[in-house]
Enzyme design. Structure first.
Site, PDB file in Angstrom:
ATOM      1  N   ALA A 103       1.144 -12.788  -3.865  1.00 31.91           N
ATOM      2  CA  ALA A 103       0.571 -14.137  -3.885  1.00 31.91           C
ATOM      3  C   ALA A 103       1.025 -14.950  -5.094  1.00 31.91           C
ATOM      4  O   ALA A 103       0.976 -16.193  -5.061  1.00 31.91           O
ATOM      5  CB  ALA A 103      -0.947 -14.062  -3.846  1.00 31.91           C
TER       6      ALA A 103
ATOM      7  N   PRO B 245       0.676  -8.193  -6.850  1.00 30.53           N
ATOM      8  CA  PRO B 245      -0.699  -7.845  -6.491  1.00 30.53           C
ATOM      9  C   PRO B 245      -0.862  -7.427  -5.034  1.00 30.53           C
ATOM     10  O   PRO B 245      -0.244  -7.979  -4.139  1.00 30.53           O
ATOM     11  CB  PRO B 245      -1.491  -9.125  -6.784  1.00 30.53           C
ATOM     12  CG  PRO B 245      -0.495 -10.215  -6.839  1.00 30.53           C
ATOM     13  CD  PRO B 245       0.786  -9.595  -7.269  1.00 30.53           C
ATOM     14  N   ASN B 246      -1.701  -6.428  -4.881  1.00 31.61           N
ATOM     15  CA  ASN B 246      -2.139  -5.886  -3.588  1.00 31.61           C
ATOM     16  C   ASN B 246      -1.076  -5.084  -2.856  1.00 31.61           C
ATOM     17  O   ASN B 246      -1.363  -4.515  -1.800  1.00 31.61           O
ATOM     18  CB  ASN B 246      -2.698  -6.989  -2.679  1.00 31.61           C
ATOM     19  CG  ASN B 246      -3.879  -7.681  -3.316  1.00 31.61           C
ATOM     20  OD1 ASN B 246      -4.804  -7.021  -3.780  1.00 31.61           O
ATOM     21  ND2 ASN B 246      -3.850  -8.998  -3.379  1.00 31.61           N
TER      22      ASN B 246
ATOM     23  N   ASN C 249       8.929  -8.610  -5.304  1.00 32.17           N
ATOM     24  CA  ASN C 249       7.971  -9.132  -4.347  1.00 32.17           C
ATOM     25  C   ASN C 249       6.759  -9.535  -5.180  1.00 32.17           C
ATOM     26  O   ASN C 249       5.931  -8.695  -5.523  1.00 32.17           O
ATOM     27  CB  ASN C 249       7.580  -8.094  -3.297  1.00 32.17           C
ATOM     28  CG  ASN C 249       6.616  -8.658  -2.264  1.00 32.17           C
ATOM     29  OD1 ASN C 249       5.989  -9.696  -2.490  1.00 32.17           O
ATOM     30  ND2 ASN C 249       6.493  -7.979  -1.151  1.00 32.17           N
TER      31      ASN C 249
ATOM     32  N   ARG D  87       3.683 -18.552   8.224  1.00 33.94           N
ATOM     33  CA  ARG D  87       2.258 -18.308   8.002  1.00 33.94           C
ATOM     34  C   ARG D  87       1.573 -19.590   7.516  1.00 33.94           C
ATOM     35  O   ARG D  87       2.040 -20.688   7.792  1.00 33.94           O
ATOM     36  CB  ARG D  87       2.100 -17.152   7.011  1.00 33.94           C
ATOM     37  CG  ARG D  87       2.693 -15.853   7.596  1.00 33.94           C
ATOM     38  CD  ARG D  87       2.534 -14.692   6.685  1.00 33.94           C
ATOM     39  NE  ARG D  87       1.116 -14.412   6.453  1.00 33.94           N
ATOM     40  CZ  ARG D  87       0.672 -13.666   5.454  1.00 33.94           C
ATOM     41  NH1 ARG D  87       1.514 -13.130   4.600  1.00 33.94           N
ATOM     42  NH2 ARG D  87      -0.615 -13.457   5.304  1.00 33.94           N
TER      43      ARG D  87
ATOM     44  N   HIS E  98       9.883 -10.457   0.739  1.00 32.29           N
ATOM     45  CA  HIS E  98       8.539 -10.457   1.324  1.00 32.29           C
ATOM     46  C   HIS E  98       8.572  -9.700   2.632  1.00 32.29           C
ATOM     47  O   HIS E  98       9.533  -9.806   3.395  1.00 32.29           O
ATOM     48  CB  HIS E  98       8.049 -11.890   1.568  1.00 32.29           C
ATOM     49  CG  HIS E  98       7.927 -12.670   0.314  1.00 32.29           C
ATOM     50  ND1 HIS E  98       6.869 -12.514  -0.555  1.00 32.29           N
ATOM     51  CD2 HIS E  98       8.747 -13.597  -0.242  1.00 32.29           C
ATOM     52  CE1 HIS E  98       7.039 -13.322  -1.586  1.00 32.29           C
ATOM     53  NE2 HIS E  98       8.170 -13.976  -1.429  1.00 32.29           N
TER      54      HIS E  98
ATOM     55  N   ARG F 270      -3.649  -2.285   4.094  1.00 33.36           N
ATOM     56  CA  ARG F 270      -3.996  -3.703   4.010  1.00 33.36           C
ATOM     57  C   ARG F 270      -3.326  -4.473   5.148  1.00 33.36           C
ATOM     58  O   ARG F 270      -2.112  -4.557   5.208  1.00 33.36           O
ATOM     59  CB  ARG F 270      -3.528  -4.268   2.667  1.00 33.36           C
ATOM     60  CG  ARG F 270      -3.720  -5.744   2.531  1.00 33.36           C
ATOM     61  CD  ARG F 270      -3.095  -6.253   1.243  1.00 33.36           C
ATOM     62  NE  ARG F 270      -3.213  -7.703   1.193  1.00 33.36           N
ATOM     63  CZ  ARG F 270      -2.271  -8.508   0.762  1.00 33.36           C
ATOM     64  NH1 ARG F 270      -1.132  -8.012   0.308  1.00 33.36           N
ATOM     65  NH2 ARG F 270      -2.452  -9.796   0.759  1.00 33.36           N
TER      66      ARG F 270
ATOM     67  N   TYR G 286       1.516  -6.817   7.332  1.00 30.97           N
ATOM     68  CA  TYR G 286       2.383  -6.195   6.330  1.00 30.97           C
ATOM     69  C   TYR G 286       2.982  -4.861   6.758  1.00 30.97           C
ATOM     70  O   TYR G 286       3.774  -4.274   6.014  1.00 30.97           O
ATOM     71  CB  TYR G 286       1.603  -6.011   5.020  1.00 30.97           C
ATOM     72  CG  TYR G 286       1.110  -7.324   4.470  1.00 30.97           C
ATOM     73  CD1 TYR G 286       1.992  -8.260   3.949  1.00 30.97           C
ATOM     74  CD2 TYR G 286      -0.241  -7.652   4.502  1.00 30.97           C
ATOM     75  CE1 TYR G 286       1.545  -9.479   3.459  1.00 30.97           C
ATOM     76  CE2 TYR G 286      -0.697  -8.859   4.021  1.00 30.97           C
ATOM     77  CZ  TYR G 286       0.201  -9.774   3.494  1.00 30.97           C
ATOM     78  OH  TYR G 286      -0.242 -10.976   3.020  1.00 30.97           O
TER      79      TYR G 286
ATOM     80  N   GLU H 247      14.208 -12.302  -4.314  1.00 34.27           N
ATOM     81  CA  GLU H 247      12.797 -12.301  -3.928  1.00 34.27           C
ATOM     82  C   GLU H 247      12.681 -11.760  -2.510  1.00 34.27           C
ATOM     83  O   GLU H 247      13.430 -12.178  -1.625  1.00 34.27           O
ATOM     84  CB  GLU H 247      12.263 -13.733  -3.987  1.00 34.27           C
ATOM     85  CG  GLU H 247      10.827 -13.889  -3.597  1.00 34.27           C
ATOM     86  CD  GLU H 247      10.384 -15.350  -3.588  1.00 34.27           C
ATOM     87  OE1 GLU H 247       9.342 -15.615  -2.957  1.00 34.27           O
ATOM     88  OE2 GLU H 247      11.060 -16.223  -4.177  1.00 34.27           O
TER      89      GLU H 247
END
Length: 152
Positions: free
Chosen positions: A82, A16-17, A79, A112, A105, A24, A29, A103
């Site tokens: 969330a 998502p996103n 990726n 964070r 990111h 964004r 990012y 995985e």
């Protein structure tokens, strides 16, 4: 006699996103969009002689269907966005199809908010790469290629 190696096939799945990359929160990012990241992954795939396919969905169910549909692939570069922190269903899909997964990111999820430091996906992956911006994807792809090349 020459032994021919089987061509490796990698599926790239973005959650998502990630379709909003470049617009964004660029301070978190980066300024690159998803298409430019995919283009660079395609260049690596061409150099290495591997097949690569790309998927992006904002829907958990769609991501699970994509993982199921790619169960014959040699590797998964994912990726989960969330869903990294919440989706037992995506974790179970990766585990169920027994695909070698990495995985990735863009941001360093461990530096964070506290909730971002826990991945429910990582335990079913051979590794996690985070914090290198778009280069996290390149590192992840090269890691998958290296790992799978040892199997051939």
């Amino acid at each position: 006699m020459i032994r021919l190696r089987r061509k490796i096939r990698i599926a790239v799945v973005n959650g998502p996103n990630l379709n909003l990359l470049g617009e964004r929160e660029p301070s978190v990012y980066g300024s690159r969009d998803l298409n430019s990241i995919n283009d660079e992954l395609m260049e690596i795939a061409a150099e290495e002689g591997i097949d690569i396919v790309f998927h992006q969905s904002n829907s958990e169910g769609d991501i699970i269907d994509i993982i199921h549909a790619n169960r014959g692939a040699d590797g998964l570069l994912i990726n989960p966005g969330a869903y990294t922190h919440t989706s037992i269903a995506i974790r179970d899909a990766i585990s169920a199809v027994r695909i070698t997964a990495v995985e990735v990111h863009l941001s360093n999820v461990h530096s964070r908010e506290e909730f971002r430091s826990k991945s429910v996906i990582a335990p079913v992956c051979i590794g996690q790469i985070s914090g290198f911006g778009a280069y996290s994807y390149m590192l992840g792809l090269r890691a998958l290629i290296h790992f799978k090349s040892r199997d051939n």
